[in-house]
Write an enzyme that holds these catalytic residues in place. Structure first.
Site, PDB file in Angstrom:
ATOM      1  N   GLU A  25       0.819  -1.220   0.000  1.00  0.00           N
ATOM      2  CA  GLU A  25       0.000   0.000   0.000  1.00  0.00           C
ATOM      3  C   GLU A  25       0.852   1.269   0.000  1.00  0.00           C
ATOM      4  O   GLU A  25       2.052   1.227   0.287  1.00  0.00           O
ATOM      5  CB  GLU A  25      -0.945   0.015   1.208  1.00  0.00           C
ATOM      6  CG  GLU A  25      -0.244   0.067   2.546  1.00  0.00           C
ATOM      7  CD  GLU A  25      -1.125   0.637   3.658  1.00  0.00           C
ATOM      8  OE1 GLU A  25      -1.548   1.796   3.536  1.00  0.00           O
ATOM      9  OE2 GLU A  25      -1.368  -0.089   4.643  1.00  0.00           O
ATOM     10  N   SER A 141     -13.518   1.454  10.059  1.00  0.00           N
ATOM     11  CA  SER A 141     -12.744   1.562   8.818  1.00  0.00           C
ATOM     12  C   SER A 141     -13.381   0.791   7.665  1.00  0.00           C
ATOM     13  O   SER A 141     -13.865  -0.339   7.839  1.00  0.00           O
ATOM     14  CB  SER A 141     -11.330   1.031   9.044  1.00  0.00           C
ATOM     15  OG  SER A 141     -10.621   1.038   7.827  1.00  0.00           O
ATOM     16  N   LYS A 160      -3.561  -1.923  15.753  1.00  0.00           N
ATOM     17  CA  LYS A 160      -3.087  -1.150  16.902  1.00  0.00           C
ATOM     18  C   LYS A 160      -4.212  -0.971  17.897  1.00  0.00           C
ATOM     19  O   LYS A 160      -5.368  -0.856  17.513  1.00  0.00           O
ATOM     20  CB  LYS A 160      -2.651   0.236  16.441  1.00  0.00           C
ATOM     21  CG  LYS A 160      -1.433   0.211  15.578  1.00  0.00           C
ATOM     22  CD  LYS A 160      -0.828   1.601  15.491  1.00  0.00           C
ATOM     23  CE  LYS A 160       0.455   1.564  14.706  1.00  0.00           C
ATOM     24  NZ  LYS A 160       0.266   1.953  13.302  1.00  0.00           N
TER      25      LYS A 160
HETATM   26  N1  PSU Z   1      -3.113   1.453  10.752  1.00  0.00           N
HETATM   27  C1  PSU Z   1      -1.784   1.436  10.936  1.00  0.00           C
HETATM   28  N2  PSU Z   1      -0.995   1.997   9.990  1.00  0.00           N
HETATM   29  C2  PSU Z   1      -1.510   2.556   8.856  1.00  0.00           C
HETATM   30  C3  PSU Z   1      -2.917   2.558   8.680  1.00  0.00           C
HETATM   31  C4  PSU Z   1      -3.669   1.999   9.640  1.00  0.00           C
HETATM   32  O1  PSU Z   1      -1.316   0.931  11.931  1.00  0.00           O
HETATM   33  O2  PSU Z   1      -0.765   3.078   8.035  1.00  0.00           O
HETATM   34  C5  PSU Z   1      -3.497   3.142   7.422  1.00  0.00           C
HETATM   35  C6  PSU Z   1      -3.757   2.029   6.396  1.00  0.00           C
HETATM   36  O3  PSU Z   1      -3.589   2.546   5.095  1.00  0.00           O
HETATM   37  C7  PSU Z   1      -5.224   1.710   6.644  1.00  0.00           C
HETATM   38  C8  PSU Z   1      -5.766   3.086   6.933  1.00  0.00           C
HETATM   39  O4  PSU Z   1      -5.874   1.109   5.552  1.00  0.00           O
HETATM   40  O5  PSU Z   1      -4.768   3.725   7.709  1.00  0.00           O
HETATM   41  C9  PSU Z   1      -7.081   3.033   7.669  1.00  0.00           C
HETATM   42  O6  PSU Z   1      -7.607   4.325   7.775  1.00  0.00           O
HETATM   43  P1  PSU Z   1      -9.075   4.532   8.367  1.00  0.00           P
HETATM   44  O7  PSU Z   1      -8.982   4.122   9.814  1.00  0.00           O
HETATM   45  O8  PSU Z   1      -9.347   5.988   8.194  1.00  0.00           O
HETATM   46  O9  PSU Z   1      -9.978   3.629   7.588  1.00  0.00           O
HETATM   47 MN    MN Z   2     -12.683   6.099   9.956  1.00  0.00          MN
END
Ligand code: PSU
Ligand code: MN
Length: 303
Positions: A25, A141, A160
């Site tokens: 990614e 997410s 995390k």
């Molecule tokens: N969690 C991590 N490192 C990251 C991400 C999440 O520990 O880099 C990034 C990834 O690209 C994941 C995104 O898909 O954040 C999720 O964002 P959101 O919670 O806004 O969906």
């Molecule tokens: Mn979100």
């Protein structure tokens, strides 16, 4: 194949010849780490995948093209432009593409583009999930929905504890996403090997990971598979240190009223500041560890 997809010559050749390919990614590059460590790490991850017998395909959106396979120059561009690159989830694709803009792909959009290109294995650091307090914010997410519908195996180091790990597992169960522990029965929590939560199944070899995913594909069951690979012991962080930083980061996010797509990048950056360089060093090591496993698993899938 759709007109917006652009597969690099090296990745295209590997796919045509049935060779193993691993997707990576780009949100982790533009939003997940500071420059220049982000670019150094991204290139090191690609090298690790090559060293373990597969071809890396870093995925991103550049000038409105869905890229499966970026050049080192493109990786440098995404890393240097950093936060100025739109963090692109599923809902962002139509407008970004129509406008010919750039986007850093999250787990969600990396899975989408990998599936379009025919790539089955994807290595990253951590996935998004159900945020703490989601019972009122509804901050869940899109990564979880994507895992429910798109046929890509995602190899990560767990999630995390900026997230509610228990609710994240419940959501994945509802959506029918298998959660595998690689060599462990316990869900790893990214910086630490332990979360106190159980995974669905423990699998101990790349061959067995490939067999489970192959069975899912052969049955035509929609959706992916989540493989959680614990950070190597020597790079893991003390739980008290990391949990204290996470609690502080969440308090500050609430105080500042951080919302929506900003939440995850804000928390990640804050945790990194609060723990000095230690969390960044751990982060880099766990991504390399996932890249190794993904390359071996992609190779097993081609056999
Ligand atoms: N969690 C991590 N490192 C990251 C991400 C999440 O520990 O880099 C990034 C990834 O690209 C994941 C995104 O898909 O954040 C999720 O964002 P959101 O919670 O806004 O969906
Ligand atoms: Mn979100």
């Amino acid at each position: 194949m759709n007109q917006y997809l652009s597969i690099s010559p090296e990745v295209k050749k590997a796919l045509d010849e049935g060779k193993p390919v691993v997707a990576l990614e780009s949100t982790i590059i533009s939003h997940g780490m500071p420059y220049p460590q982000n670019v150094e790490t991204a290139l090191k991850v690609e090298q690790t995948i090559r060293d373990n017998g597969a071809v890396p395909a870093t995925i991103a959106i550049i000038d409105g093209k869905l890229k499966a396979g970026c050049t080192p120059d493109e990786i440098e561009y995404l890393g240097k432009k950093g936060q100025a690159v739109t963090k692109a989830s599923r809902r962002d694709l139509p407008v970004l593409i129509a406008r010919g803009e750039d986007g850093a792909t999250t787990v969600t959009t990396t899975m989408i583009i990998a599936a379009m290109a025919g790539i089955k294995v994807f290595a990253t650091g951590g996935i998004g999930g159900v945020h703490r307090g989601a019972e009122t914010t509804m901050d869940i997410s899109a990564d979880l929905e994507e895992l429910a519908m798109t046929p890509v195996m995602v190899i990560c180091a767990g999630a995390k504890s900026i997230l509610d790990l228990g609710l994240t597992l419940e959501y994945l169960e509802t959506k029918g996403v298998p959660v595998i522990g690689y060599g462990t029965e316990e869900l790893p929590a990214f910086y630490t090997r332990h979360s106190g939560f159980k995974v669905d199944y423990r699998i101990d070899t790349p061959e067995d990971l490939a067999a489970a995913f192959r069975a899912k594909l052969d049955m035509g069951l929609q959706g992916g598979m989540l493989v959680t690979n614990p950070i190597p012991e020597q790079y893991s962080m003390p739980a008290e240190v990391i949990n204290k930083a996470i609690d502080e980061a969440i308090e500050e996010a609430n105080r500042l009223g951080i919302r929506g797509k900003e939440t995850t990048p804000f928390l990640l950056a804050k945790v990194k500041d609060l723990t000095g360089g230690d969390s960044l060093a751990s982060n880099i090591q766990l991504v390399l560890n996932n890249a190794r496993l993904a390359a071996k698993t992609a190779a097993a899938l081609t056999r």
